[in-house]
Design a protein around this motif. Structure first.
Motif, PDB file in Angstrom:
ATOM      1  N   ASN B  19      66.162  42.493   4.987  1.00 42.06           N
ATOM      2  CA  ASN B  19      66.557  43.735   5.653  1.00 42.06           C
ATOM      3  C   ASN B  19      65.326  44.565   5.964  1.00 42.06           C
ATOM      4  O   ASN B  19      64.395  44.619   5.169  1.00 42.06           O
ATOM      5  CB  ASN B  19      67.478  44.568   4.750  1.00 42.06           C
ATOM      6  N   THR B  24      69.474  44.184   9.468  1.00 48.94           N
ATOM      7  CA  THR B  24      69.357  42.897   8.794  1.00 48.94           C
ATOM      8  C   THR B  24      68.774  41.903   9.787  1.00 48.94           C
ATOM      9  O   THR B  24      69.438  41.495  10.735  1.00 48.94           O
ATOM     10  CB  THR B  24      70.729  42.418   8.306  1.00 48.94           C
ATOM     11  N   ALA B  25      67.499  41.560   9.585  1.00 49.87           N
ATOM     12  CA  ALA B  25      66.813  40.691  10.546  1.00 49.87           C
ATOM     13  C   ALA B  25      67.198  39.238  10.328  1.00 49.87           C
ATOM     14  O   ALA B  25      67.344  38.471  11.287  1.00 49.87           O
ATOM     15  CB  ALA B  25      65.308  40.869  10.424  1.00 49.87           C
ATOM     16  N   GLY B  46      64.593  38.868  19.287  1.00 55.44           N
ATOM     17  CA  GLY B  46      65.274  39.749  18.341  1.00 55.44           C
ATOM     18  C   GLY B  46      66.339  39.043  17.527  1.00 55.44           C
ATOM     19  O   GLY B  46      67.134  39.684  16.865  1.00 55.44           O
ATOM     20  N   GLY B  48      65.718  37.046  15.057  1.00 54.84           N
ATOM     21  CA  GLY B  48      65.252  36.842  13.687  1.00 54.84           C
ATOM     22  C   GLY B  48      64.395  35.604  13.503  1.00 54.84           C
ATOM     23  O   GLY B  48      64.114  35.217  12.372  1.00 54.84           O
ATOM     24  N   THR B  51      60.941  36.676  11.984  1.00 58.07           N
ATOM     25  CA  THR B  51      61.141  37.119  10.599  1.00 58.07           C
ATOM     26  C   THR B  51      61.404  35.925   9.696  1.00 58.07           C
ATOM     27  O   THR B  51      60.852  35.834   8.592  1.00 58.07           O
ATOM     28  CB  THR B  51      62.305  38.111  10.523  1.00 58.07           C
ATOM     29  N   ASN B 215      71.183  37.316  16.139  1.00 55.06           N
ATOM     30  CA  ASN B 215      71.245  38.510  15.287  1.00 55.06           C
ATOM     31  C   ASN B 215      70.996  38.181  13.812  1.00 55.06           C
ATOM     32  O   ASN B 215      71.660  38.717  12.929  1.00 55.06           O
ATOM     33  CB  ASN B 215      72.599  39.208  15.428  1.00 55.06           C
ATOM     34  N   GLY B 216      70.080  37.291  13.571  1.00 54.17           N
ATOM     35  CA  GLY B 216      69.722  36.970  12.193  1.00 54.17           C
ATOM     36  C   GLY B 216      70.683  36.025  11.497  1.00 54.17           C
ATOM     37  O   GLY B 216      70.540  35.735  10.318  1.00 54.17           O
TER      38      GLY B 216
END
Lengths: 382, 319
Positions: B19, B24-25, B46, B48, B51, B215-216
């Motif tokens: 997070n 929440t990545a 974006g 994730g 990350t 979205n992760g």
């Protein structure tokens, strides 16, 4: 251990390569001490000469003109304007045309003969009739240095006005001025300038050092490698030690040849003092580097350290004259300790070890600072 | 994590979450990357990907979850891992003001190569990555493709067992991209495990295995072929006039997942439960009987759209 040295060497040679390609920075390394030395050494002078002042001569006699010439002959002031009234003169001071005005009253000759310094031997004839100053100075007192210079004229001898031998008083104390008998401010300024310029350039270089890697995206690569924070820190400051040494040589060398600043201490002592201060400043820069998020921020923080280093370190104003809180702040600045050391070494030929407090302070600051910087440096992107 | 996992997989992650403040990545990511394979992260910007890679390299600490990379438990053993992995960042992260050779020399010293090893390895890398001619050119003055080859050379200088590539070809033309992938397959053959993130469909299709991120969250993972054949939708290609209008009408149907125009055809994704997709669409008043409809083989892009329910393509494929 050997791989660790190899990694430090890798950082050092990389920094040197980058520096050698950055012509502007490289030029500044030479130009900053050169220009600042010439500028400050010529410009900073606490013995003020030729202050522009005016005169209001109510007397208009030969005596009043001789008085003006005698005052002018001291070299402290230059009479540049003439006014008709005190009011007009004050208006001139208001608009900064002159810094002071000499008002010569109509009865200047009567006042002069009664003046005790003239020693005409005629005491005041009655108790009421005492001697009075022969003329009045109206001074812009906002600048204390200027005001003090004109105030020093208050007791100037007047004997030659009347073509009499000077009636000198015997001094209460005899003062022997050591180290700088001619009272040239440049002797005090040049060693101090070493501290100011090193503070400026050393902190600036290293404060940007780590931030720059972050800004250019190199840090993300570096932290995935086995490079340890302390190795990075040592590698980063090492090349700048040499740069600092070059700058010190320029300042003291030029100071010696151009301004005749004596270098009484040994070169080894000088090198030791400078090395201690360079390391302390570099480490201070590194600490800034681990706090700042951008090169702009690191510059701002450098200036934040630089100003007190100029004003509180004893470079411009004597440490002893500062109030206690300011002295505490001054004690926390590496520049303060270095200025004591370098003035001691250069002017008084004191060994660095004899000033062990300042020496140990700088060593301690460097070691603790390096550890703090390495500790603060994060190997993650969190 | 069991010992078996460590032997079979280069990377195993369970419920990996990260997070950033209230974002929440990466969310509960389960990941198993077999050794000596090329594993892809496919997802829009974006989603994730970066990350996730940073979590797996130890650059970021996970908020929760377990990660084991090459037998190292992260984030505890991140330092031990550093010698075994190579990481090519999304942005060029070598020094623009150093030459190709100086950059490589610098990295090789950082990884502790001795002078002799260094010389041999550098020459080898320069010739493999076709940089011999540019060896004394400043990195900053090179083209995107050359920079990318240099970055790859630097990332593999210490022969890492595991290589992370974060959108390695985003600044590279298709020709260079092909050559780049040949290098990756060579490395893979030599025993390197490679994890690559991308938003190019054609690139994703080259991976042995693929995880689709949005979205992760991991929406699907398998080999590209398996993903295409197990897709939860059928693809109907329609040739008709006024495709724009047809598309806008058809997407409103509950059975239709999405529709996208490709040249003179409309690709419509219909839910798998529908037994007769052609019949369903043919009946629709917006289509005339002369329009042709056909069920076609799904592409990876269809998989992506059906997995993410994302109408838009993550990025235009420019082949």
């Amino acid at each position: 251990m050997t791989t660790s040295l190899l990694r430090i060497q890798a950082i050092v040679s990389k920094e040197l390569l980058q520096l050698s390609r950055d012509k502007m920075t490289f030029g500044m390394v030479i130009m900053i001490p050169l220009v600042q030395l010439l500028l400050f050494a010529f410009a900073i002078n606490t013995n003020v000469r030729d202050i522009p002042v005016g005169v209001v001569d109510h007397s208009q006699t030969a005596l009043s003109r001789v008085l003006q010439q005698t005052v002018s002959a001291t070299g402290i002031v230059t009479f540049s304007h003439y006014y008709h009234s005190a009011k007009e003169a004050q208006a001139a001071i208001d608009r900064s045309e002159v810094r002071g005005v000499l008002i010569i009253p109509q009865d200047v000759s009567q006042r002069l003969v009664r003046h005790p310094s003239v020693g005409f031997g005629l005491p005041p004839s009655s108790k009421q009739e005492t001697s009075r100053p022969i003329a009045q100075w109206l001074v812009d007192g906002s600048d204390t240095v200027i005001a003090n210079s004109i105030k020093s004229l208050r007791n100037m001898p007047l004997a030659e006005l009347l073509d009499k031998p000077a009636n000198r008083n015997t001094a209460t104390f005899e003062v022997t001025l050591l180290y700088n008998p001619e009272q040239r401010s440049v002797v005090n300024i040049v060693p101090g300038l070493v501290a100011v310029i090193l503070t400026m350039t050393m902190i600036m270089f290293t404060s940007a050092a780590i931030v720059r890697e972050q800004e250019r995206g190199n840090m993300e690569m570096l932290i995935t490698t086995p490079l340890a924070p302390l190795e990075l820190m040592i590698g980063k400051i090492f090349p700048y030690i040499f740069i600092g040494a070059i700058q010190v040589s320029i300042i003291l060398g030029l100071g010696h040849w151009l301004f005749n600043v004596p270098i009484n201490g040994g070169l080894a002592q000088l090198a030791l003092a400078t090395l201690l201060f360079i390391c302390a400043s570099l480490v201070l820069g590194l600490m800034i580097s681990t706090v700042a998020k951008s090169q702009l921020q690191s510059m701002q923080m450098t200036v934040f350290i630089l100003l007190p280093s100029i004003l509180l370190s004893g470079f411009m104003f004597p440490y002893e004259g500062m109030p206690l809180p300011a002295q505490y702040i001054a004690e926390a600045l590496p520049a303060t300790h270095f200025i004591r050391l370098i003035r001691g070494v250069v002017l008084r030929d004191v060994a660095v070890v004899e000033m062990s407090f300042d020496m140990l302070w700088l060593i301690g600051f460097t070691c603790i600072g390096l550890i703090v910087a390495a500790f603060r440096f994060k190997r993650t992107l969190d | 994590m069991s010992a078996v996992d460590n032997n079979d997989f280069a990377i195993s992650a369970e419920k990996l979450t990260r997070n950033f403040a209230d974002l929440t990545a990466v969310s509960a990511l389960d990941l198993h990357v077999e050794k000596q394979t090329i594993y892809g992260f496919l997802g829009p910007n974006g989603s994730g990907k970066t990350t996730a890679i940073r979590l797996l390299t130890g650059l970021l600490k996970p908020t929760s979850g377990q990660v084991n990379v090459l037998g190292c438990q992260l984030p505890k053993e991140a330092n031990k891992l550093r010698l075994q992995i190579g990481y090519m960042t999304q942005k060029f992260s070598l020094y623009d003001d150093l030459t190709v050779k100086e950059n490589l020399q610098f990295i090789s010293k950082i990884y502790g190569l001795t002078a002799n090893e260094q010389k041999a390895r550098l020459n080898e890398l320069l010739s493999i990555h076709q940089l011999t001619k540019q060896s004394s050119q400043l990195a900053g003055s090179m083209s995107g493709g050359q920079k990318q080859r240099l970055a790859l050379a630097a990332a593999v200088i210490h022969k890492p067992k595991l290589l992370f590539l974060d959108e390695p070809t985003s600044a590279v033309d298709p020709q260079n991209r092909r050559e780049f992938w040949e290098q990756l397959f060579d490395l893979c053959d030599q025993g390197t495990t490679i994890l690559v993130s991308t938003h190019y469909m054609d690139e994703a299709e080259r991976c042995h295995k693929l995880a689709i991120l949005e979205n992760g969250i991991k929406r699907a993972d398998d080999s590209p072929q398996a993903l295409m054949s197990n897709m939860a939708a059928q693809v109907v290609e329609i040739a008709a006039t006024d495709l724009r209008h047809v598309k806008d009408t058809l997407v409103k149907l509950p059975q239709v997942i999405s529709a996208a125009q490709l040249g003179s055809h409309l690709r419509v994704l219909v839910k798998k439960e529908v037994s007769q997709p052609i019949a369903l669409l043919q009946q629709h008043p917006c289509l005339s009987s002369t329009d042709t409809l056909a069920i076609v083989r799904p592409s990876l892009e269809d998989v992506f759209v059906s997995c993410t329910g994302n109408e838009a393509m993550p990025e235009q494929v420019d082949l």
